[in-house]
Design an enzyme around this catalytic site. Structure first.
Site: not given
Length: 255
Positions: A12, A222
């Site tokens: 990121e 997830d």
């Protein structure tokens, strides 16, 4: 006023470092901090480290050493709330430590010395992050590689931005029964948790102590279930970095 962008993952931060004007790398407390300008705003970029202690140390350094005026956290999380699917984004309204338990001295989840279990995020910063998140998920369709979704995700699901409670703890939740138990236990106590991760509540507590505005956004990588260990690394490398870049740059334009 300098804004700290705290990222959970190197993937990121790398794209954000590439966007920095006048970048300067400073080592402090064993961590690398990148100073520069993004979207015409002075920023400090840093990795939180994994877990609540590492994140609290990094947040404290950002405040004490670099004098930041606000901290914004971007990362990934496991979705545990109903309708919170892989590829969605959750902007934290408040934070709770799901592994905090000082009972019987204090009620379960209450942070000793704070007389509360949930620490709120800054409303104004969170509103700007939520707007950036909505823009991101709208733009993501067909642009951010979201052809990757696990089989458990409904095929007709549209990616959404959510706003609500996020829980942190020093554990990677990766079993369906554990995720269900965590969500149900918290829900029964009045805590409708949307996502679970490992750092944000610690940063929220540090910012509360220093009176520093804090906001956080988490991309759902997830469902914190038995496939989490498979979904997580794939999602990070294919989607998370582009989400973070899009949302942070859009957020800074709104400051």
């Amino acid at each position: 006023m300098t804004t700290a962008i705290l990222s959970a993952l190197p993937e990121e931060q790398s794209s954000l470092v590439d966007h920095l004007l006048h970048p300067q790398r400073v080592m402090h407390a064993g961590r690398a901090f990148w100073l520069g300008d993004l979207q015409g705003r002075p920023v400090v970029l840093a990795l939180s480290g994994i877990g609540k202690v590492a994140a609290a140390t990094t947040a404290t350094a950002l405040i004490e050493r670099f004098g930041v005026a606000r901290i914004v956290f971007t990362g990934v999380a496991g979705g545990v709330g109903d309708g919170v699917n892989v590829g969605d984004v959750v902007v934290a309204q408040d934070y709770l430590q799901h592994d905090m338990d000082a009972s019987p001295l204090f009620p379960r989840w209450e942070v000793p010395g704070y007389a509360r279990s949930r620490l709120v995020c800054d409303a104004a910063l969170s509103a700007m992050l939520l707007e950036a998140a909505n823009d991101c998920v709208s733009s993501a369709r067909g642009q951010f590689g979201l052809e990757y979704v696990p089989q458990s995700t409904p095929k007709d699901a549209l990616h959404r931005a959510h706003h609500g409670l996020v829980a942190s703890g020093d554990r990677f939740v990766s079993a369906a029964d554990e995720a269900h138990r965590l969500r149900t236990t918290l829900h029964d106590a009045g805590h409708n948790v949307l996502a679970v991760e490992m750092e944000g509540a610690a940063v929220a507590q540090v910012c509360h102590d220093y009176g520093i505005p804090f906001a956080a956004v988490r991309t759902i990588s997830d469902r914190a279930d038995d496939t989490a260990h498979v979904d997580f690394p794939h999602f990070v490398t294919t989607v998370a970095s582009r989400y973070a870049e899009h949302m942070v740059l859009a957020f800074l334009q709104k400051l």
